[in-house]
Enzyme design. Structure first.
Site, PDB file in Angstrom:
ATOM      1  N   ASP A 108      39.841  51.440  22.381  1.00 25.55           N
ATOM      2  CA  ASP A 108      39.823  52.725  21.685  1.00 25.55           C
ATOM      3  C   ASP A 108      40.359  52.620  20.258  1.00 25.55           C
ATOM      4  O   ASP A 108      39.946  53.370  19.368  1.00 25.55           O
ATOM      5  CB  ASP A 108      40.631  53.765  22.468  1.00 25.55           C
ATOM      6  CG  ASP A 108      39.812  54.408  23.580  1.00 25.55           C
ATOM      7  OD1 ASP A 108      38.589  54.176  23.638  1.00 25.55           O
ATOM      8  OD2 ASP A 108      40.398  55.151  24.393  1.00 25.55           O
ATOM      9  N   SER A 112      43.164  48.978  37.137  1.00 24.21           N
ATOM     10  CA  SER A 112      44.422  49.708  36.955  1.00 24.21           C
ATOM     11  C   SER A 112      45.116  49.337  35.638  1.00 24.21           C
ATOM     12  O   SER A 112      44.630  49.675  34.568  1.00 24.21           O
ATOM     13  CB  SER A 112      45.324  49.440  38.159  1.00 24.21           C
ATOM     14  OG  SER A 112      46.409  50.323  38.198  1.00 24.21           O
ATOM     15  N   LYS A 147      39.808  51.936  38.356  1.00 25.80           N
ATOM     16  CA  LYS A 147      40.918  52.588  39.063  1.00 25.80           C
ATOM     17  C   LYS A 147      41.788  53.285  38.020  1.00 25.80           C
ATOM     18  O   LYS A 147      42.597  52.658  37.345  1.00 25.80           O
ATOM     19  CB  LYS A 147      41.755  51.597  39.870  1.00 25.80           C
ATOM     20  CG  LYS A 147      42.905  52.259  40.637  1.00 25.80           C
ATOM     21  CD  LYS A 147      43.722  51.244  41.408  1.00 25.80           C
ATOM     22  CE  LYS A 147      44.850  51.930  42.177  1.00 25.80           C
ATOM     23  NZ  LYS A 147      45.869  52.534  41.295  1.00 25.80           N
TER      24      LYS A 147
END
Length: 494
Positions: free
Chosen positions: A312, A301, A326
């Protein structure tokens, strides 16, 4: 007698025709939500008025809500009764009584795939963590009661209780390792950040244990401390961090990212579609400093929001194992002062526009701390646990030193041929079970040792820039699957 039978039959026909007139609607694809609600209301009234025993309407109400939300098949969408709501309030407030395990449970149980309770992560310095329970362990029974037939509410009721009372959990680890662990319930305080310098280096190490509204503030305390110590590299440990509040993750990521999106949430509801963007004034981590993030299958999460965003943007190098996966966002909706529902409202996406739900985030450098046991080793491990070998070794001498621990591990290895590094870890956990956990364990922790090597590498900048974004990884995997499929098709045609 015939007259009475006719009256009963007539009553049944009348009631059936009035209460369940919409029964044929199941085959009608144009059935409205209102018609289904009307049908449910009719059944509710009929059962309450005609069941052989008097029924408390609360039982029917709670059962209907549980069944409705379970039918969705989302383990994060569920009905919250008064006990669950109280537990949730305790957890959010920062402390509660229990064993210290972050858990999940599938809504549906089948003979081939029982709905055991899965440990997402043990909470540090709690009975569960000190007993050696690991992320990925399955709890098959609690005090002898099988968990597949339990609701999540029932699981929590059995795990939590008066401080100082015992509860026995039956653990399934891997495919064959089955053993019982007795835990003594304690006051569980939800921790946030622990930090310090790696001894003999200029590397700052911060373990983020859970995301709360204060996590970013505590991380800043760590960064300020590292700055005073002249740090030149940083390791953020997100292993076994089950997540928490999304704003905590955003605030932490903002300390590294100076511009661009951190995370986006997408839903069919317009008000749930949001993009959270970095603010340069909140970025406090020094530019171009080597950063490694430790992840494993217990990282979920909010942990995945942070690690996904920094990956990224090529700001950190990920070390360890693939994360939990998740990628959804839940909200708790109170229905009254005593109950409510938790429902998935949106999914979140990383800066490269990837949702990692049920996929997880792969590390840039995969390192496993625990080797996979062979079938024979699994049997030996269970024997070792049942024989209480580790506890006896830890209690064989007061104030055990590292030399004592190494000697005890070497002796155990003669009977139980495990890697001594692992045996030393088991003994060390027991020796320290009544003390605060150590900040790090370089003797055991292969992942941390690898992260240290990586941030100290002269080629770190080149390494981190050459990593792939989550979108690039996904596109490559999709292209490979398409190529494999076309190859199979061509083979069939030939």
């Amino acid at each position: 007698m015939k007259k009475i039978s006719k009256i009963i039959a007539g009553f049944m026909i009348l009631c059936t025709s009035q209460c369940f007139a919409e029964s044929s609607l199941e085959n009608d694809t144009k059935v409205s939500s209102f018609q289904y609600v009307k049908k449910l209301n009719s059944v509710f009234d009929f059962v309450q008025q005609n069941y052989v025993d008097e029924i408390d309407p609360k039982i029917l109400y709670e059962g209907a809500l549980k069944g409705m939300l379970d039918a969705i098949g989302d383990p994060y969408t569920l009905y919250l009764d008064s006990n669950y709501m109280r537990d949730l309030s305790d957890t959010t407030s920062g402390s509660f009584g229990g064993v210290g395990l972050s858990i999940s449970k599938a809504a549906e149980s089948t003979p081939s795939k029982p709905a055991y309770v899965e440990v997402a992560s043990p909470i540090e310095d709690t009975p569960g963590a000190k007993a050696g329970i690991q992320a990925g362990d399955l709890i098959t029974a609690i005090d002898g009661m099988p968990t597949p037939s339990m609701t999540m509410n029932e699981v929590l009721q059995h795990l939590r209780g008066d401080i100082g009372t015992p509860v026995t959990v039956s653990i399934l680890r891997g495919t064959n390792m089955k053993f019982d662990v007795t835990l003594v319930r304690a006051l569980i305080e939800v921790p946030t950040v622990k930090y310090g310098m790696i001894e003999g280096t200029k590397i700052g190490y911060a373990r983020l244990i859970q995301f709360t509204p204060d996590t970013a503030l505590r991380l800043q305390d760590a960064l300020n401390s590292f700055e005073k110590s002249g740090y030149n590299a940083l390791i953020i440990d997100l292993r076994d961090n089950p997540g928490g509040v999304i704003t905590g993750a955003i605030d932490v990521a903002d300390k590294f990212i100076d511009k661009g999106p951190i995370v986006s949430t997408k839903s069919r509801l317009l008000f749930e579609n949001n993009q959270f963007t970095a603010n340069a004034s909140k970025t406090t981590v020094k530019k171009n400093i080597p950063v490694a993030i430790l992840i494993n299958k217990g990282s979920a999460s909010a942990s995945e929001i942070v690690s996904g965003a920094l990956k990224d943007y090529h700001l950190a190098y990920l070390v360890g194992e693939r994360t939990y996966g998740k990628g959804s966002v839940q909200q708790v909706i109170p229905l009254s002062n005593t109950d409510g529902i938790k429902i998935t409202m949106a999914r979140y996406y990383t800066p490269s526009d990837m949702n990692i739900d049920k996929i997880g985030i792969p590390p840039d450098r995969e390192v496993k701390n625990l080797d996979t046991f062979s079938e024979e080793q699994e049997k030996l491990y269970v024997e070792m646990i049942k024989a209480d070998v580790i506890n006896k070794a830890a209690e064989s001498k007061t104030n055990m030193t590292e030399a004592d621990i190494a000697s005890a591990a070497s002796e155990i290895a003669k009977t139980y041929p495990f890697e001594e590094r692992l045996l030393r870890r088991f003994i060390r956990i027991q020796v320290q079970k009544n003390q605060p956990s150590v900040l790090y364990d370089l003797d055991f922790d292969l992942q941390l040792n690898e992260a240290i090597k990586i941030v100290q590498s002269k080629d770190f900048s080149k390494m981190v820039k050459s990593t792939k974004t989550l979108r690039q990884i996904q596109e490559e995997e999709e292209a490979k699957r398409a190529l494999d499929t076309s190859g199979i098709t061509a083979s069939i045609r030939n």
